[in-house]
Design an enzyme around this catalytic site. Structure first.
Site, PDB file in Angstrom:
ATOM      1  N   ASP A  37     -22.815  12.673  39.342  1.00  0.00           N
ATOM      2  CA  ASP A  37     -23.010  11.419  40.070  1.00  0.00           C
ATOM      3  C   ASP A  37     -24.312  10.717  39.694  1.00  0.00           C
ATOM      4  O   ASP A  37     -24.942  10.061  40.518  1.00  0.00           O
ATOM      5  CB  ASP A  37     -22.958  11.656  41.599  1.00  0.00           C
ATOM      6  CG  ASP A  37     -21.723  12.436  41.990  1.00  0.00           C
ATOM      7  OD1 ASP A  37     -20.663  12.173  41.402  1.00  0.00           O
ATOM      8  OD2 ASP A  37     -21.821  13.311  42.877  1.00  0.00           O
ATOM      9  N   GLU A  38     -24.695  10.850  38.443  1.00  0.00           N
ATOM     10  CA  GLU A  38     -25.940  10.226  37.979  1.00  0.00           C
ATOM     11  C   GLU A  38     -25.762   8.741  37.690  1.00  0.00           C
ATOM     12  O   GLU A  38     -26.736   8.008  37.514  1.00  0.00           O
ATOM     13  CB  GLU A  38     -26.440  10.923  36.702  1.00  0.00           C
ATOM     14  CG  GLU A  38     -26.772  12.402  36.830  1.00  0.00           C
ATOM     15  CD  GLU A  38     -25.562  13.303  36.582  1.00  0.00           C
ATOM     16  OE1 GLU A  38     -24.430  12.784  36.455  1.00  0.00           O
ATOM     17  OE2 GLU A  38     -25.767  14.533  36.517  1.00  0.00           O
ATOM     18  N   GLY A  39     -24.490   8.326  37.565  1.00  0.00           N
ATOM     19  CA  GLY A  39     -24.223   6.932  37.185  1.00  0.00           C
ATOM     20  C   GLY A  39     -23.633   6.841  35.777  1.00  0.00           C
ATOM     21  O   GLY A  39     -23.790   5.837  35.089  1.00  0.00           O
ATOM     22  N   ALA A  63     -13.939  14.579  38.829  1.00  0.00           N
ATOM     23  CA  ALA A  63     -14.931  13.546  38.521  1.00  0.00           C
ATOM     24  C   ALA A  63     -14.661  12.307  39.372  1.00  0.00           C
ATOM     25  O   ALA A  63     -13.508  12.027  39.719  1.00  0.00           O
ATOM     26  CB  ALA A  63     -14.859  13.183  37.046  1.00  0.00           C
ATOM     27  N   HIS A  65     -16.188   8.415  38.975  1.00  0.00           N
ATOM     28  CA  HIS A  65     -17.136   7.542  38.280  1.00  0.00           C
ATOM     29  C   HIS A  65     -16.959   6.108  38.762  1.00  0.00           C
ATOM     30  O   HIS A  65     -15.852   5.572  38.734  1.00  0.00           O
ATOM     31  CB  HIS A  65     -16.911   7.616  36.759  1.00  0.00           C
ATOM     32  CG  HIS A  65     -17.137   8.982  36.198  1.00  0.00           C
ATOM     33  ND1 HIS A  65     -16.927   9.292  34.879  1.00  0.00           N
ATOM     34  CD2 HIS A  65     -17.571  10.129  36.781  1.00  0.00           C
ATOM     35  CE1 HIS A  65     -17.229  10.567  34.678  1.00  0.00           C
ATOM     36  NE2 HIS A  65     -17.607  11.101  35.829  1.00  0.00           N
ATOM     37  N   THR A 142     -14.035  20.582  44.814  1.00  0.00           N
ATOM     38  CA  THR A 142     -13.407  19.312  45.182  1.00  0.00           C
ATOM     39  C   THR A 142     -11.948  19.511  45.614  1.00  0.00           C
ATOM     40  O   THR A 142     -11.271  18.562  45.977  1.00  0.00           O
ATOM     41  CB  THR A 142     -13.427  18.337  43.989  1.00  0.00           C
ATOM     42  OG1 THR A 142     -12.723  18.951  42.905  1.00  0.00           O
ATOM     43  CG2 THR A 142     -14.843  18.001  43.548  1.00  0.00           C
ATOM     44  N   THR A 312     -14.642  13.227  47.065  1.00  0.00           N
ATOM     45  CA  THR A 312     -14.372  13.983  48.292  1.00  0.00           C
ATOM     46  C   THR A 312     -14.899  13.311  49.549  1.00  0.00           C
ATOM     47  O   THR A 312     -14.599  13.766  50.661  1.00  0.00           O
ATOM     48  CB  THR A 312     -15.029  15.383  48.209  1.00  0.00           C
ATOM     49  OG1 THR A 312     -16.444  15.187  48.045  1.00  0.00           O
ATOM     50  CG2 THR A 312     -14.495  16.197  47.060  1.00  0.00           C
ATOM     51  N   GLY A 426     -29.709  -1.309  40.193  1.00  0.00           N
ATOM     52  CA  GLY A 426     -28.686  -1.774  41.133  1.00  0.00           C
ATOM     53  C   GLY A 426     -27.332  -1.314  40.648  1.00  0.00           C
ATOM     54  O   GLY A 426     -27.203  -0.745  39.560  1.00  0.00           O
TER      55      GLY A 426
END
Ligand code: GDP
Ligand code: IMO
Ligand code: MG
Length: 436
Positions: A37-39, A63, A65, A142, A312, A426
């Site tokens: 979940d870092e982007g 995953a 994204h 998950t 989740t 952002g």
């Protein structure tokens, strides 16, 4: 993305007049450097503006994204995020485990080869329950069936997309054997064998036009005309089955090796390897998290960062940026540059801590510990940097960032020894500063 898609002339190896075979196109890889979940989705979307092909090589619909374009939020689980660019070909490689209903639902919802069955997901749930009952704690998966399906692959009883398409009678036999094995192991498990087989039969014709021989398809993409090929890593380094915080990990290789094994691609075709690093740290589910802040700071990061799992809906645990982890992820992946995301979330802090070393029993330890008991006991050594107390969300160049925000970025670069190429300020596609 001038760095990818380059064809190189055959070069003679040292001491030999014989030319080497051409390497072909190089692929650009985007990988998570923390616990997910870092982007990654956002970075892939940015790079996909200029790409011909975007690939997934491992993981499944564990995953989640996110891509935000024109204020519309898209979430991708099995499909590569780059698919938003209509010119891009999406390729899901052999290393990915696919829940077919999930794949079609996702394709329909966003409108415009291993194989997970419903029973794998049910088994995931039962296994979690048993872990809780027998050992007092589960893994916090998950429940997408990821562990059971990769286990079946390793046990050589898994079923692949090519099996589904080849001969449905034989496929059904093998499916029933697998289902019976699970029923033997987990007597409470309810499996609607005929019902799931009926559903799968319906998918055969729908999936057929989308299926290619992966090795040949990839080889042609690499050795045909110059092409910009992107690989979107799922999950992240610390969730890697070999290098992550085992056993609190996922069941695939989320580090760079997974790119080759999950796509049938030689290592020399790996070009740029971009590590995506959140400006702080989050983790979903169970497991050691040395820089976790179970206090107001953690709460603030969770709220401001809207840190809730895309797959989740669970709240993500939050803490300071831990550069010991990032350096470890870099040792494995050889990042050529970093994308530092969510810097804007730190805008309101008076001071910001960054983990730079670990101590155990008052001794600094030289390596990221493999043993989870040790990892639970580490004391993180922090450097405290001054905050910038101002809104960075409108910044579009490095110079527009407050001085202390610039210092934060430079500190990360210097400490890890890898340049920061992008800074996220952002959610939207535009909210990204490119440094070079
Ligand atoms: P992934 O799994 O690595 O693709 O990341 P996720 O999509 O699960 O989680 C990242 C979250 O942060 C998503 O909600 C993104 O829209 C959001 N995000 C990404 N980059 C930034 C950023 O620079 N600033 C802010 N505020 N949000 C971001
Ligand atoms: P993206 O690609 C965050 C975590 C789960 C759990 C552990 C094992 O969005 O970054 P699994 O279902 O894979 O057997 O769960 O791994 N996990 C993730 N956490 N982001 C992810 O993916 C994750 N994929 C798996 O929360 O702790
Ligand atoms: Mg995610």
């Amino acid at each position: 993305m001038s760095e990818s898609g380059s064809q190189e002339p055959a070069a003679a190896p040292n001491g030999s007049s014989r030319p080497r075979p051409p390497v072909g196109n190089r692929v650009t890889v985007v990988l998570g450097a923390q616990w997910g979940d870092e982007g990654k989705g956002k970075v892939v979307d940015l790079l996909a503006q200029d790409a011909d092909m975007v690939c997934r090589c491992q993981g499944g619909n564990n995953a989640g994204h996110t891509v935000v374009v024109d204020s519309v939020e898209y979430d991708f689980h099995l499909l590569p995020s780059g698919i938003i660019n209509p010119k891009v070909t999406a390729f899901i490689g052999n290393g990915v485990v696919i829940h077919l209903p999930g794949l079609f639902e996702e394709a329909e919802k966003n409108e415009r080869k291993g194989k997970v069955f419903d029973f794998h997901q049910a088994v995931d749930g039962v296994q979690e329950q048993q872990r809780q009952e027998q050992a007092g704690k589960n893994l916090g998966t998950t429940k997408k069936g990821i562990g059971p399906v990769y286990s079946a692959k390793a046990a050589r009883s898994g079923l692949r997309i090519c099996d589904l398409l080849a001969d449905f009678t034989q496929f059904s036999e093998r499916y029933k054997v697998l289902a019976q094995q699970y029923k033997g192991m987990y007597p409470t498990l309810v499996i609607d064998i005929e019902g799931e087989l009926d559903k799968l039969k319906d998918y055969v014709e729908r999936i057929k036009p989308m299926v290619r021989d992966g090795v040949h398809y990839m080889y042609e993409a690499l050795h045909g005309p110059p092409k910009k090929i992107l690989v979107e890593g799922a999950n992240a380094a610390l969730l890697d089955i070999d290098f992550g915080t085992y056993p609190f990990v996922t069941s695939s290789n989320c580090t760079v090796g997974g790119v080759c094994t999950g796509l049938g691609m030689p290592p020399q075709n790996v070009g740029e390897v971009y590590g995506v690093v959140k400006a702080y740290t989050t983790r979903v589910g169970i497991g050691a998290f040395p820089s976790e802040q179970s206090n107001d700071i953690g709460q603030l990061l969770q709220t401001r960062g809207k840190e809730v799992g895309v797959t989740t809906g669970r709240k993500r645990r939050c803490g300071w940026l831990d550069l010991v982890l990032i350096k470890y992820a870099h040792m494995i992946n050889g990042f050529t540059a970093l994308a530092l995301t969510k810097l804007d979330i730190l805008d309101v802090l008076a001071e910001i801590k960054v983990g730079v070393a670990y101590k155990v029993d008052n001794q600094t330890i030289p390596h990221f510990p493999a043993n989870q008991e040790v990892l639970h006991r580490v004391e993180v050594q922090y450097e405290t940097l001054p905050g910038w107390n101002s809104d960075t969300s409108a910044a579009r160049s490095f110079d527009e960032l407050p001085e202390n925000a610039q210092k934060y970025v430079r500190f990360v670069e210097e400490h890890v020894g890898v340049p920061v190429k992008w800074i996220g300020v952002g959610k939207s596609r535009e909210s990204m500063i490119q440094l070079f």
